[in-house]
Write an enzyme that holds these catalytic residues in place. Structure first.
Site, PDB file in Angstrom:
ATOM      1  N   LYS A  86      -1.425   8.344  -7.059  1.00 36.33           N
ATOM      2  CA  LYS A  86      -0.528   9.240  -6.313  1.00 36.33           C
ATOM      3  C   LYS A  86      -0.060  10.386  -7.213  1.00 36.33           C
ATOM      4  O   LYS A  86      -0.052  11.542  -6.816  1.00 36.33           O
ATOM      5  CB  LYS A  86       0.706   8.467  -5.815  1.00 36.33           C
ATOM      6  CG  LYS A  86       0.446   7.458  -4.722  1.00 36.33           C
ATOM      7  CD  LYS A  86       1.777   6.870  -4.245  1.00 36.33           C
ATOM      8  CE  LYS A  86       1.576   5.626  -3.410  1.00 36.33           C
ATOM      9  NZ  LYS A  86       2.822   4.923  -3.106  1.00 36.33           N
ATOM     10  N   GLU A 125       0.946  10.530   3.123  1.00 41.79           N
ATOM     11  CA  GLU A 125       0.120  10.500   4.335  1.00 41.79           C
ATOM     12  C   GLU A 125       0.992  10.507   5.583  1.00 41.79           C
ATOM     13  O   GLU A 125       0.747  11.240   6.546  1.00 41.79           O
ATOM     14  CB  GLU A 125      -0.748   9.232   4.355  1.00 41.79           C
ATOM     15  CG  GLU A 125      -1.854   9.183   3.328  1.00 41.79           C
ATOM     16  CD  GLU A 125      -1.419   8.569   2.009  1.00 41.79           C
ATOM     17  OE1 GLU A 125      -0.193   8.537   1.727  1.00 41.79           O
ATOM     18  OE2 GLU A 125      -2.310   8.142   1.243  1.00 41.79           O
ATOM     19  N   GLU A 181      -3.205  -6.336  -2.857  1.00 39.47           N
ATOM     20  CA  GLU A 181      -2.045  -5.582  -3.350  1.00 39.47           C
ATOM     21  C   GLU A 181      -1.015  -6.549  -3.950  1.00 39.47           C
ATOM     22  O   GLU A 181      -0.277  -6.197  -4.859  1.00 39.47           O
ATOM     23  CB  GLU A 181      -1.421  -4.738  -2.222  1.00 39.47           C
ATOM     24  CG  GLU A 181      -0.494  -3.653  -2.735  1.00 39.47           C
ATOM     25  CD  GLU A 181      -0.060  -2.655  -1.670  1.00 39.47           C
ATOM     26  OE1 GLU A 181      -0.592  -1.526  -1.665  1.00 39.47           O
ATOM     27  OE2 GLU A 181       0.814  -2.984  -0.851  1.00 39.47           O
ATOM     28  N   ARG A 188       3.949  -4.843   2.836  1.00 38.93           N
ATOM     29  CA  ARG A 188       2.823  -5.615   3.399  1.00 38.93           C
ATOM     30  C   ARG A 188       3.271  -6.878   4.130  1.00 38.93           C
ATOM     31  O   ARG A 188       2.447  -7.624   4.635  1.00 38.93           O
ATOM     32  CB  ARG A 188       1.783  -5.922   2.324  1.00 38.93           C
ATOM     33  CG  ARG A 188       2.324  -6.584   1.078  1.00 38.93           C
ATOM     34  CD  ARG A 188       1.268  -6.589  -0.036  1.00 38.93           C
ATOM     35  NE  ARG A 188       1.837  -7.005  -1.314  1.00 38.93           N
ATOM     36  CZ  ARG A 188       2.437  -6.205  -2.176  1.00 38.93           C
ATOM     37  NH1 ARG A 188       2.586  -4.924  -1.899  1.00 38.93           N
ATOM     38  NH2 ARG A 188       2.906  -6.659  -3.320  1.00 38.93           N
TER      39      ARG A 188
HETATM   40  O1  F6P Z   1       0.079   1.500  -0.894  1.00 38.46           O
HETATM   41  C1  F6P Z   1       1.330   1.429  -1.463  1.00 38.46           C
HETATM   42  C2  F6P Z   1       2.402   1.221  -0.468  1.00 38.46           C
HETATM   43  O2  F6P Z   1       3.602   1.346  -1.150  1.00 38.46           O
HETATM   44  C3  F6P Z   1       2.320  -0.102   0.279  1.00 38.46           C
HETATM   45  O3  F6P Z   1       2.833  -1.167  -0.424  1.00 38.46           O
HETATM   46  C4  F6P Z   1       3.044   0.209   1.534  1.00 38.46           C
HETATM   47  O4  F6P Z   1       2.774  -0.734   2.535  1.00 38.46           O
HETATM   48  C5  F6P Z   1       2.517   1.579   1.848  1.00 38.46           C
HETATM   49  O5  F6P Z   1       2.389   2.201   0.583  1.00 38.46           O
HETATM   50  C6  F6P Z   1       3.359   2.419   2.775  1.00 38.46           C
HETATM   51  O6  F6P Z   1       4.636   2.626   2.282  1.00 38.46           O
HETATM   52  P1  F6P Z   1       5.806   3.149   3.205  1.00 38.46           P
HETATM   53  O7  F6P Z   1       6.042   2.149   4.272  1.00 38.46           O
HETATM   54  O8  F6P Z   1       6.992   3.314   2.310  1.00 38.46           O
HETATM   55  O9  F6P Z   1       5.372   4.463   3.797  1.00 38.46           O
END
Ligand code: F6P
Length: 528
Positions: free
Chosen positions: A502, A212, A352, A267
């Protein structure tokens, strides 16, 4: 059968639940005129009233015995000292170091982590000041008036929550916007309102590989280049990441990269440079006050005895409901519109972290773990799900949250709901209200208008809606989740459950792009 459910402390709680049956809140209050005095507590900028819970002193003592049996003291020490307690990823869990104001060294593998933390904090301070006072400008010399934060999960929810919570009108710093969804509309709707030469993007991603975030960062980059040319990227894009090399590959300047470390879980990363949007929107003092509030809660968690330790009490109550009452959910209801994002933040933090069904040693658990966390800002939600809370067939544990000194009408509702959920309204009282009706209609309305009550809630009050109180509140929930993870013997710091979707999405993306075939499932055909 796990050793936890076989343990003496667990069995004592199960027996207590069976013998105490349905504890009645109205009776507990009637029997003890000092209950509400005894069951309130202050910690730093926070006040907690936990008198409206289905617990006696004996219940609380048994819950503390369970927590002691699970060796919370030793685990807490491991957490704060940087032991690799995230065993599945072989990582320390040191977000508390980010808000450690003690001035002491903290060694990880023999190296003090504090100088790097302080250096990043210093870099955040000077960068945010320079943007706010207009000395750092965009490619055309314009001040940077809009900040677009791109990130998801822990790289989005924390800064989003705090930036919104501290919003004052009229606004003093740049406007901050957030875009996280893979759906292009999220970012596009924000960009449609902005001018490229006044816009700064912050791309936050610990891994710098999240689909994303990379998609949105790519779209942001294209938007910038289309408007201002490729050289503008180095002046309009900032990265916050544990992988600066990946950010630089996107053209982000080295001096615009803010680091954090693999020992900061996503998180829990709001205390790191992931909090940069907070410093930009509300000033560096606000960000530091947030850290102070978090640190104050850390000290409380580390030093207060279990019986007056706010995170421990909240964790104990959650365990009581989840494991011994089989109450499946926790509703979080802030009485402040500015805290509307809190339930979403706590969903990631709690679900989570503790949404696991395998323990730290890989064995399937035979007890419930994280609750379903949900909620929304009151009073709006009083007109949606409060009917269910008051008269539905299920019970939720509820955290009601307010800030002292808020609008009086809001505070009146905050007080009223906790009371109503607890007291309810007996059939006789409801019948009296319908005395002017015919007997049959009176009987019907009496039944419909009676409330079972006995619905438990915590009331949490922030000193005021400021950064310090907010820091304490977030750290309170972090530690609550930690304590529960210790009791449930799970690793609260990994999140393997998000991986499968994913991987499968990659396969489906290929299938969606492939030419149609007769063997395609109907759903795929319908979506093309
Ligand atoms: O949803 C999974 C996750 O790995 C979370 O733990 C994390 O906060 C989020 O995706 C974003 O990850 P990143 O900061 O690596 O883009």
């Amino acid at each position: 059968v796990s050793s936890l459910t076989e343990s003496a402390a667990w069995r004592a709680l199960a027996a207590h639940r069976a013998s105490a049956g349905g504890l009645a809140l109205n009776e507990l209050f009637a029997r003890d005129s000092r209950r509400v005095q005894r069951m309130t507590l202050e910690a730093g900028a926070l006040f907690l009233d936990y008198s409206r819970h289905l617990v006696s002193d004996e219940t609380l003592a048994l819950l503390r015995a369970l927590i002691a049996q699970q060796q919370l003291g030793a685990w807490r020490e491991r957490l704060f000292s940087g032991e690799r307690i995230n065993t599945s990823e072989d990582r320390a869990v040191l977000h508390t170091a980010l808000r450690d104001r003690s001035g002491n060294a903290l060694l990880l593998d023999g190296i003090d982590v504090m100088p790097d933390i302080r250096a990043t904090l210093y870099k955040m301070r000077s960068f945010s000041e320079a943007v706010r006072n207009g000395s750092l400008r965009g490619a055309t010399g314009q001040a940077l008036r809009d900040i677009v934060c791109i990130g998801i999960g822990g790289s989005d929810l924390g800064p989003r929550l705090v930036c919104e919570a501290l919003t004052k009108l009229p606004q003093s710093g740049p406007r901050v916007h957030f875009a996280s969804n893979l759906d292009r509309l999220d970012l596009a709707a924000t960009l449609a309102k902005l001018r490229a030469n006044e816009t700064l993007f912050i791309v936050s991603s610990k891994s710098f590989s999240t689909e994303e975030t990379l998609a949105n960062a790519g779209a942001a980059r294209t938007w910038l280049v289309d408007a201002l040319g490729p050289e503008a990227v180095t002046k309009h894009m900032v990265a916050v990441t544990a992988h600066p090399e990946a950010a630089q590959a996107l053209g982000i300047a080295d001096k615009y990269c803010f680091r954090f470390w693999d020992w900061v879980g996503g998180r829990f990363s709001l205390w790191s440079a992931v909090g940069l949007p907070i410093a930009l929107a509300h000033g560096r003092d606000a960000f530091e006050a947030l850290l102070d509030g978090g640190y104050e809660m850390d000290r409380h968690f580390q030093t207060a005895p279990w019986e007056s330790n706010m995170p421990v009490i909240m964790a104990a109550l959650g365990i009581w409901y989840r494991n011994f009452w089989t109450i499946p959910s926790l509703a979080v209801v802030p009485y402040a519109h500015a805290l509307a994002a809190l339930p979403a933040y706590l969903q990631q933090l709690d679900m989570e972290s503790n949404g696991k069904s395998v323990d730290r040693d890989g064995r399937a658990v035979d007890y419930a773990t994280a609750p379903l966390v949900w909620g929304g800002a009151a009073t709006v939600v009083q007109h949606s799900f409060f009917q269910w809370l008051h008269q539905g067939t299920d019970i939720a544990a509820i955290d009601l949250i307010a800030a002292a000194g808020s609008q009086r009408e809001l505070l009146a509702h905050f007080l009223a709901q906790g009371e109503g959920l607890m007291r309810g309204k007996a059939h006789a009282g409801a019948l009296r209200d319908t005395a002017s009706q015919t007997p049959e209609r009176g009987e019907l309305l009496g039944a419909l208008r009676s409330f079972p009550g006995n619905r438990p809630s915590s009331s949490i009050v922030l000193n005021q809606l400021d950064a310090r109180s907010l820091g304490a509140l977030i750290a309170l929930y972090e530690h609550k989740v930690f304590v529960q993870g210790i009791v449930w013997n799970i690793n609260s710091f990994d999140q393997w459950g998000v991986e499968l979707g994913k991987t499968l999405a990659g396969e489906w993306r290929t299938a969606l792009a492939a030419p149609p075939a007769d063997s395609d499932p109907p759903l795929l055909r319908r979506l093309r």
